[in-house]
Write a protein that holds these residues in place. Sequence first.
Motif, PDB file in Angstrom:
ATOM      1  N   GLU A  72     -19.028   8.695  -3.674  1.00 19.91           N
ATOM      2  CA  GLU A  72     -19.620   8.564  -4.862  1.00 19.91           C
ATOM      3  C   GLU A  72     -18.893   8.735  -6.147  1.00 19.91           C
ATOM      4  OE1 GLU A  72     -23.479  10.524  -5.273  1.00 19.91           O
ATOM      5  OE2 GLU A  72     -24.223   9.225  -3.463  1.00 19.91           O
ATOM      6  N   GLN A  73     -18.145   9.969  -6.114  1.00 21.17           N
ATOM      7  CA  GLN A  73     -17.289  10.407  -7.430  1.00 21.17           C
ATOM      8  C   GLN A  73     -16.134   9.460  -7.443  1.00 21.17           C
ATOM      9  OE1 GLN A  73     -15.874  14.407  -6.689  1.00 21.17           O
ATOM     10  NE2 GLN A  73     -15.078  14.580  -8.911  1.00 21.17           N
ATOM     11  N   LEU A  74     -15.754   9.041  -6.371  1.00 18.96           N
ATOM     12  CA  LEU A  74     -14.668   7.977  -6.316  1.00 18.96           C
ATOM     13  C   LEU A  74     -14.903   6.687  -6.927  1.00 18.96           C
ATOM     14  CD1 LEU A  74     -11.915   6.722  -5.470  1.00 18.96           C
ATOM     15  CD2 LEU A  74     -12.772   5.990  -3.315  1.00 18.96           C
ATOM     16  N   ILE A  75     -16.154   6.197  -6.826  1.00 18.79           N
ATOM     17  CA  ILE A  75     -16.848   5.167  -7.750  1.00 18.79           C
ATOM     18  C   ILE A  75     -17.070   5.315  -9.055  1.00 18.79           C
ATOM     19  CG2 ILE A  75     -18.678   3.553  -7.718  1.00 18.79           C
ATOM     20  CD1 ILE A  75     -18.989   3.878  -4.549  1.00 18.79           C
ATOM     21  N   GLN A  76     -17.434   6.542  -9.441  1.00 22.30           N
ATOM     22  CA  GLN A  76     -17.756   6.799 -10.771  1.00 22.30           C
ATOM     23  C   GLN A  76     -16.549   7.053 -11.290  1.00 22.30           C
ATOM     24  OE1 GLN A  76     -20.033  10.214 -10.488  1.00 22.30           O
ATOM     25  NE2 GLN A  76     -22.240   9.056  -9.955  1.00 22.30           N
ATOM     26  N   SER A  77     -15.726   7.520 -10.744  1.00 18.72           N
ATOM     27  CA  SER A  77     -14.213   7.826 -11.512  1.00 18.72           C
ATOM     28  C   SER A  77     -13.399   6.652 -12.131  1.00 18.72           C
ATOM     29  CB  SER A  77     -13.239   8.501 -10.536  1.00 18.72           C
ATOM     30  OG  SER A  77     -12.676   7.573  -9.615  1.00 18.72           O
ATOM     31  N   GLY A  78     -13.878   5.437 -11.567  1.00 16.31           N
ATOM     32  CA  GLY A  78     -13.266   4.077 -11.996  1.00 16.31           C
ATOM     33  C   GLY A  78     -12.093   3.924 -11.309  1.00 16.31           C
ATOM     34  N   CYS A  79     -11.485   4.651 -10.293  1.00 10.72           N
ATOM     35  CA  CYS A  79     -10.199   4.575  -9.452  1.00 10.72           C
ATOM     36  C   CYS A  79     -10.295   3.246  -8.864  1.00 10.72           C
ATOM     37  CB  CYS A  79     -10.140   5.634  -8.688  1.00 10.72           C
ATOM     38  SG  CYS A  79      -9.425   7.033  -9.129  1.00 10.72           S
ATOM     39  N   LYS A  80      -9.344   2.477  -8.873  1.00  9.25           N
ATOM     40  CA  LYS A  80      -9.208   0.836  -8.181  1.00  9.25           C
ATOM     41  C   LYS A  80      -9.091   1.224  -6.879  1.00  9.25           C
ATOM     42  CE  LYS A  80      -8.405  -1.708 -11.985  1.00  9.25           C
ATOM     43  NZ  LYS A  80      -9.508  -2.250 -12.518  1.00  9.25           N
ATOM     44  N   TYR A  81      -9.822   0.443  -6.132  1.00 12.84           N
ATOM     45  CA  TYR A  81      -9.623   0.464  -4.654  1.00 12.84           C
ATOM     46  C   TYR A  81      -8.420  -0.271  -4.255  1.00 12.84           C
ATOM     47  CZ  TYR A  81     -14.412   1.966  -3.610  1.00 12.84           C
ATOM     48  OH  TYR A  81     -15.558   2.839  -3.442  1.00 12.84           O
ATOM     49  N   ASP A  82      -7.547   0.530  -3.364  1.00 12.81           N
ATOM     50  CA  ASP A  82      -6.374  -0.529  -2.794  1.00 12.81           C
ATOM     51  C   ASP A  82      -6.282  -0.097  -1.223  1.00 12.81           C
ATOM     52  OD1 ASP A  82      -5.347   2.363  -2.027  1.00 12.81           O
ATOM     53  OD2 ASP A  82      -3.567   2.149  -3.452  1.00 12.81           O
ATOM     54  N   VAL A  83      -5.507  -0.647  -0.670  1.00 19.47           N
ATOM     55  CA  VAL A  83      -5.565  -0.572   0.884  1.00 19.47           C
ATOM     56  C   VAL A  83      -5.448   0.937   1.366  1.00 19.47           C
ATOM     57  CG1 VAL A  83      -2.824  -0.554   0.952  1.00 19.47           C
ATOM     58  CG2 VAL A  83      -4.320  -1.638   2.706  1.00 19.47           C
ATOM     59  N   PHE A  84      -4.919   1.645   0.861  1.00 18.25           N
ATOM     60  CA  PHE A  84      -4.920   3.194   1.242  1.00 18.25           C
ATOM     61  C   PHE A  84      -6.184   3.772   1.083  1.00 18.25           C
ATOM     62  CE2 PHE A  84      -0.393   2.303   0.344  1.00 18.25           C
ATOM     63  CZ  PHE A  84       0.117   2.332   1.596  1.00 18.25           C
ATOM     64  N   VAL A  85      -6.766   3.707  -0.069  1.00 20.01           N
ATOM     65  CA  VAL A  85      -8.223   4.169  -0.228  1.00 20.01           C
ATOM     66  C   VAL A  85      -9.131   3.339   0.646  1.00 20.01           C
ATOM     67  CG1 VAL A  85     -10.150   4.372  -1.958  1.00 20.01           C
ATOM     68  CG2 VAL A  85      -7.802   4.518  -2.689  1.00 20.01           C
ATOM     69  N   GLY A  86      -8.931   1.959   0.724  1.00 22.13           N
ATOM     70  CA  GLY A  86      -9.923   1.259   1.766  1.00 22.13           C
ATOM     71  C   GLY A  86      -9.930   1.936   3.024  1.00 22.13           C
ATOM     72  N   SER A  87      -8.517   2.219   3.628  1.00 18.55           N
ATOM     73  CA  SER A  87      -8.258   2.697   4.868  1.00 18.55           C
ATOM     74  C   SER A  87      -8.946   4.022   5.124  1.00 18.55           C
ATOM     75  CB  SER A  87      -6.701   2.926   5.058  1.00 18.55           C
ATOM     76  OG  SER A  87      -6.416   3.316   6.331  1.00 18.55           O
ATOM     77  N   SER A  88      -8.819   4.936   4.201  1.00  9.54           N
ATOM     78  CA  SER A  88      -9.481   6.192   3.984  1.00  9.54           C
ATOM     79  C   SER A  88     -11.023   6.098   4.456  1.00  9.54           C
ATOM     80  CB  SER A  88      -9.152   7.238   3.071  1.00  9.54           C
ATOM     81  OG  SER A  88      -9.750   6.952   1.877  1.00  9.54           O
ATOM     82  N   LEU A  89     -11.493   5.096   3.532  1.00  8.10           N
ATOM     83  CA  LEU A  89     -12.982   5.067   3.489  1.00  8.10           C
ATOM     84  C   LEU A  89     -13.421   4.489   4.976  1.00  8.10           C
ATOM     85  CD1 LEU A  89     -13.498   3.453  -0.043  1.00  8.10           C
ATOM     86  CD2 LEU A  89     -14.346   5.794   0.879  1.00  8.10           C
ATOM     87  N   VAL A  90     -12.663   3.490   5.582  1.00  8.78           N
ATOM     88  CA  VAL A  90     -12.824   3.179   6.863  1.00  8.78           C
ATOM     89  C   VAL A  90     -12.867   4.253   8.167  1.00  8.78           C
ATOM     90  CG1 VAL A  90     -12.032   1.529   8.773  1.00  8.78           C
ATOM     91  CG2 VAL A  90     -11.933   0.666   6.632  1.00  8.78           C
ATOM     92  N   ASP A  91     -11.705   5.170   7.933  1.00 14.60           N
ATOM     93  CA  ASP A  91     -11.582   6.198   8.827  1.00 14.60           C
ATOM     94  C   ASP A  91     -13.051   7.069   8.499  1.00 14.60           C
ATOM     95  OD1 ASP A  91      -8.964   5.182   9.255  1.00 14.60           O
ATOM     96  OD2 ASP A  91      -7.974   6.850   8.218  1.00 14.60           O
ATOM     97  N   ILE A  92     -13.368   7.239   7.391  1.00 17.44           N
ATOM     98  CA  ILE A  92     -14.574   8.409   7.362  1.00 17.44           C
ATOM     99  C   ILE A  92     -16.034   7.522   7.851  1.00 17.44           C
ATOM    100  CG2 ILE A  92     -15.216   7.814   4.908  1.00 17.44           C
ATOM    101  CD1 ILE A  92     -15.285  11.219   7.007  1.00 17.44           C
ATOM    102  N   THR A  93     -15.876   6.015   7.634  1.00 16.45           N
ATOM    103  CA  THR A  93     -17.063   5.238   8.210  1.00 16.45           C
ATOM    104  C   THR A  93     -16.719   5.316   9.555  1.00 16.45           C
ATOM    105  OG1 THR A  93     -16.959   3.998   6.249  1.00 16.45           O
ATOM    106  CG2 THR A  93     -18.226   2.998   8.071  1.00 16.45           C
TER     107      THR A  93
END
Length: 101
Positions: A72-93
């Motif tokens: 949630e904080q990541l989304i609110q921060s406005g950080c752009k998603y990239d392949v590495f952020v996406g990968s970490s989200l897939v791992d936690i999912t």
Amino acid sequence: MAAMAAGTVQLNIFAWNQKLKTYVKDRQPEKVMQLFQQMQQEGMSPDKFAFIQVMKACDGLGALENARLVHEQLIQSGCKYDVFVGSSLVDITAEIVRALA
């Protein structure tokens, strides 16, 4: 590092991220979470690299609620998603799915 008043030092985002990364590498997810909180308390806004390390720590802790809050904080921060952020989200999912199975 940027010098402040009378011998105090303020870490820049690169230094914070290096510390986070070291704790992740050393498999100390609790330290990652503590440092992430300290970083923000000291006025440093996390960037996508900090969020990646924190998501890895959440995965290592099995801290699904923490992961949700960090996401949630990541989304609110406005950080752009990239392949590495996406990968970490897939791992936690994947961790969430395993926990629910």
